[in-house]
Scaffold this motif. Sequence first.
Motif, PDB file in Angstrom:
ATOM      1  N   PHE A 241      36.587  45.693  45.410  1.00 62.59           N
ATOM      2  CA  PHE A 241      36.709  46.697  44.286  1.00 62.59           C
ATOM      3  C   PHE A 241      37.191  46.583  42.504  1.00 62.59           C
ATOM      4  O   PHE A 241      36.719  46.554  41.754  1.00 62.59           O
ATOM      5  CB  PHE A 241      36.809  48.054  44.725  1.00 62.59           C
ATOM      6  CG  PHE A 241      37.522  48.970  44.096  1.00 62.59           C
ATOM      7  CD1 PHE A 241      36.381  49.841  43.134  1.00 62.59           C
ATOM      8  CD2 PHE A 241      37.977  49.725  43.377  1.00 62.59           C
ATOM      9  CE1 PHE A 241      35.946  50.952  43.065  1.00 62.59           C
ATOM     10  CE2 PHE A 241      38.396  50.704  42.664  1.00 62.59           C
ATOM     11  CZ  PHE A 241      37.156  51.105  42.436  1.00 62.59           C
ATOM     12  N   LEU A 242      38.817  46.038  43.296  1.00 66.43           N
ATOM     13  CA  LEU A 242      39.249  45.461  41.775  1.00 66.43           C
ATOM     14  C   LEU A 242      39.131  44.294  41.199  1.00 66.43           C
ATOM     15  O   LEU A 242      38.814  44.735  39.793  1.00 66.43           O
ATOM     16  CB  LEU A 242      40.790  44.936  42.214  1.00 66.43           C
ATOM     17  CG  LEU A 242      41.645  46.473  43.383  1.00 66.43           C
ATOM     18  CD1 LEU A 242      42.677  45.769  43.696  1.00 66.43           C
ATOM     19  CD2 LEU A 242      41.946  47.996  41.828  1.00 66.43           C
ATOM     20  N   VAL A 243      38.259  43.635  41.591  1.00 68.66           N
ATOM     21  CA  VAL A 243      37.668  41.999  41.137  1.00 68.66           C
ATOM     22  C   VAL A 243      36.170  42.962  40.226  1.00 68.66           C
ATOM     23  O   VAL A 243      36.593  42.404  38.948  1.00 68.66           O
ATOM     24  CB  VAL A 243      37.122  41.056  42.142  1.00 68.66           C
ATOM     25  CG1 VAL A 243      35.784  39.640  41.022  1.00 68.66           C
ATOM     26  CG2 VAL A 243      38.511  40.902  42.186  1.00 68.66           C
ATOM     27  N   GLN A 244      35.492  43.640  41.153  1.00 70.76           N
ATOM     28  CA  GLN A 244      34.475  43.584  39.844  1.00 70.76           C
ATOM     29  C   GLN A 244      34.744  45.239  39.102  1.00 70.76           C
ATOM     30  O   GLN A 244      34.013  45.277  38.819  1.00 70.76           O
ATOM     31  CB  GLN A 244      33.533  44.406  40.882  1.00 70.76           C
ATOM     32  CG  GLN A 244      32.655  43.379  42.103  1.00 70.76           C
ATOM     33  CD  GLN A 244      31.940  43.847  43.531  1.00 70.76           C
ATOM     34  OE1 GLN A 244      31.701  44.826  43.395  1.00 70.76           O
ATOM     35  NE2 GLN A 244      31.322  42.911  43.916  1.00 70.76           N
ATOM     36  N   GLN A 245      35.370  45.719  39.485  1.00 73.08           N
ATOM     37  CA  GLN A 245      35.669  47.303  38.852  1.00 73.08           C
ATOM     38  C   GLN A 245      37.076  47.102  38.090  1.00 73.08           C
ATOM     39  O   GLN A 245      37.446  47.572  36.544  1.00 73.08           O
ATOM     40  CB  GLN A 245      36.236  48.937  39.213  1.00 73.08           C
ATOM     41  CG  GLN A 245      34.611  48.832  40.627  1.00 73.08           C
ATOM     42  CD  GLN A 245      33.737  49.025  40.205  1.00 73.08           C
ATOM     43  OE1 GLN A 245      33.216  50.087  38.874  1.00 73.08           O
ATOM     44  NE2 GLN A 245      32.503  48.184  40.424  1.00 73.08           N
ATOM     45  N   ALA A 246      38.000  46.066  37.853  1.00 69.99           N
ATOM     46  CA  ALA A 246      38.752  45.954  36.703  1.00 69.99           C
ATOM     47  C   ALA A 246      38.785  44.863  36.728  1.00 69.99           C
ATOM     48  O   ALA A 246      39.090  44.383  34.828  1.00 69.99           O
ATOM     49  CB  ALA A 246      40.193  46.216  37.252  1.00 69.99           C
TER      50      ALA A 246
END
Length: 382
Positions: A241-246
């Motif tokens: 999630f953090l890789v894709q969204q941030a």
Amino acid sequence: MDTHSLAARGTTTSAARRPLYLGAEVYRNSSYGRKHPLSIQRVSLATDLTRAMGWLPDEAYLDSPLASVDQLARFHTRDYIAALAKAEADQRVDAETGQRYNLGKLENPVFPEMYRRPATGAGAAILAARLVKDGGLVYSPASGTHHAAPGRASGFCFFNAPVLGILELLDQGLERVLYVDLDAHHGDGVQDAFHDDPRVLTISVHEGARWPYTGKAGDRAGGFARNLPVPAGLNDSELRFLVQQAILPLAAWYKPQAVMLQTGSDALADDPLSRLTLSNNALWEAVLELLDLAPRTIVVGGGGYNPWSVARCWGGIWAVMNGIDPATDPTPEAERLLRSITWERREGRNPPAHWFTTIADAPNEGPVREEVRALVPVVLAT
């Protein structure tokens, strides 16, 4: 994660760049001392495992050079460099030197290769930057020493190899270098080195309540840092999630000309020095997502204090960089290597079978907690 999909994606991207692997024999018999977390073998094990799996042909491997004093002085003070070299030669430090440079204690002990070993990791980072000057992909598992300061050792790190590699990239005239740190510990030394330099954007994903207790969510240093301090128990779904969204949106905004990925394996569930619970699949997937953000990519190691999980994780990163699916059974030679490892910590006295018989961990998927979701708008805010 669909590991077959991962392998296919890697084959169509990074493998076309013919990655190079930087290693050295100085790591094979080097130890920080019996009671230190770095009493274990790491780089040599990862190298041996990649060879045992048939993933590392001789033509892809290069010996790392020892960084010169002048190269080290691009970031480190000359008095500190001299003090570290003298400490190695004398195998001792006096109280004043130890206090001034943070040497000779359990954190950063005196040991036989205490100058040559980090100077080799630094030399590899500098060489990696030169090898990708016109584009390319290089892996240097020993070059993730991200805590060292200009005039002090810190957090098991004597020279700051990532900083020295990035400085070499900047010396080539690059204006946008992205540094992404996936270690369990905040990449404080790299952030501090470039805190007011718009040519370097540092992004660190790290356990929030963990030494060095820096890298708060709102900390942007001089404006060119982003920090994602995650809660204990970070799972594979949350890192994705953090890789894709941030991270990917920040990279799309920054448009890097070069990327350095720090891949400490201490964020894995089997590591004794963090409370994060990633499987190695999560780091492999993150690396694959970030490999092709720029024409020049350097992947370095970092923390990691379980010899089995480090070797399997870092070996798998090299496989991913070559478009190979690492979620495969060890070869007989690789399993013999994994079974030959000893580890004096309690966890290593009766190791679970999967440390010998698999390369990939069981995935650790789970819910994306609100405290993880809340980090994204903070780092994306202008």
